[in-house]
Design an enzyme around this catalytic site. Sequence first.
Site, PDB file in Angstrom:
ATOM      1  N   LYS A 241      49.311  44.857  41.168  1.00 46.12           N
ATOM      2  CA  LYS A 241      48.499  44.502  42.336  1.00 46.12           C
ATOM      3  C   LYS A 241      49.082  45.125  43.597  1.00 46.12           C
ATOM      4  O   LYS A 241      50.303  45.171  43.774  1.00 46.12           O
ATOM      5  CB  LYS A 241      48.464  42.975  42.467  1.00 46.12           C
ATOM      6  CG  LYS A 241      47.562  42.434  43.560  1.00 46.12           C
ATOM      7  CD  LYS A 241      47.570  40.899  43.507  1.00 46.12           C
ATOM      8  CE  LYS A 241      46.593  40.282  44.480  1.00 46.12           C
ATOM      9  NZ  LYS A 241      46.570  38.789  44.352  1.00 46.12           N
TER      10      LYS A 241
ATOM     11  N   SER B  63      42.089  37.086  43.904  1.00 45.82           N
ATOM     12  CA  SER B  63      42.244  38.356  44.572  1.00 45.82           C
ATOM     13  C   SER B  63      42.915  39.426  43.709  1.00 45.82           C
ATOM     14  O   SER B  63      42.977  40.595  44.103  1.00 45.82           O
ATOM     15  CB  SER B  63      43.060  38.171  45.859  1.00 45.82           C
ATOM     16  OG  SER B  63      44.378  37.704  45.550  1.00 45.82           O
TER      17      SER B  63
ATOM     18  N   SER C 203      44.268  33.079  42.358  1.00 42.04           N
ATOM     19  CA  SER C 203      44.028  34.520  42.251  1.00 42.04           C
ATOM     20  C   SER C 203      44.409  35.151  40.923  1.00 42.04           C
ATOM     21  O   SER C 203      44.140  36.331  40.692  1.00 42.04           O
ATOM     22  CB  SER C 203      44.755  35.255  43.385  1.00 42.04           C
ATOM     23  OG  SER C 203      44.144  34.971  44.613  1.00 42.04           O
TER      24      SER C 203
END
Length: 425
Positions: free
Chosen positions: A43, A120, A144
Amino acid sequence: MTAPAMPVRVPGAFDTRVWREVGDPLLPATGAGPLTGTSVAVKDLFALEGYPIGAGNAERLAESPDETTTAAAVAVLQAAGAVVTGIARTDEFAYSLAGTNSHYGTPPNPKAPGRVSGGSSSGSASAVSLGQATVGLGTDTGGSIRVPSAYQGLYGIRTSHGAIPTDGLLPLAPSFDTVGWMTRDAATLAAVGKVLLPSRQFLGPLAQVPRTELPFTGALVAPELLALAEPEVGLAVDDYLAAWAVTVGLPDLQTAGLRTEHLPAWLAAYQTVQGHEAWQHHGPWVSRHWSSLGADVAARFHTASGVDRHEAEDARNVLSAARHHIRSVIGNGLLVLPSASTVAPLITEARLGAAAIENVRRTTMQLTCIAGIAGLPAVNIPLATGDGLPCGLSIIGPANRDADILAFAIQLSENRLHQRKNEHA
């Protein structure tokens, strides 16, 4: 345990909705070990030596310097034999659960085409779901990891708060930020945990008992939490729990004594503290770059900018009491609840803006904030609705019992409750 799947090579013209950078690999393994042959989508919040952190925002990426070190969690994976395939997209500053991004678009959801990926940790989830990485490394502050896992039919874990170092991780709200990851199967999820989690977690009760006698006192179910889910998700969870109830060797299902009437107040306090901390970390930059933010993230930062120290302190007092209550109720057992209140919304719905997305966000965060407030680990078990759309079941456990929960996830996958449900339908 099965060996990790070999990485799938990402095509040369990679999908920029999923990836920011891709290599062959982007970063090599630094050692050999249990994750040799594993590829990781990282990420865009984790530091990778030689690359800037973009945090899902084009202007921030352009202004950020190259990192001089690699985040601790990534370095541990590399030392265990994993390679970094690339840097995966994130919702801006990780301040969203939808998976949408105004700069780069919405990563595809191959398990539910035309629907959002969930965020996310959106790019990391899609990379794994597409077969372009074995592991999606991400973060979970308010859901997330759990939400994209549920939306895309993946296994995922949010770890106990503080269990894995966050050195080299761009924060959103440090009081709740945790490292997490997603995989296509439970065995790989646990294999990563064996590398990342503290070794002391693997020397506890689980080491002394057979897998059929896992050290949990029971599995708690709160009907009020199930009621937060849309009917199609609630039915999938109910069916799964019905199969659980008649399966030998699983903890007994019990009714939870959770004060669910306080959930709206807990969520409000959680979002107040989250916003206050997010503004402390990102406010100076955001205040100079409002126009660079997508409308939903900008609205959250605008609200966060108005939270003063006294409001944050009052909210922390609410959360302290909530944390004590949640931990007391769970004790040495498990809490079972939907991972998200709905299946992945349609992308066309997400484009409609605040009203469509914020309602889903509110009901989902009443579910996901429980683990965040209490600092507890939670694993997503992938389920499916009657129409075949992915959804998820979250299993929250006691603090620092992540390893036991991962072993339990393997047990659930081996019991194959989905097939058992269908056989008795």
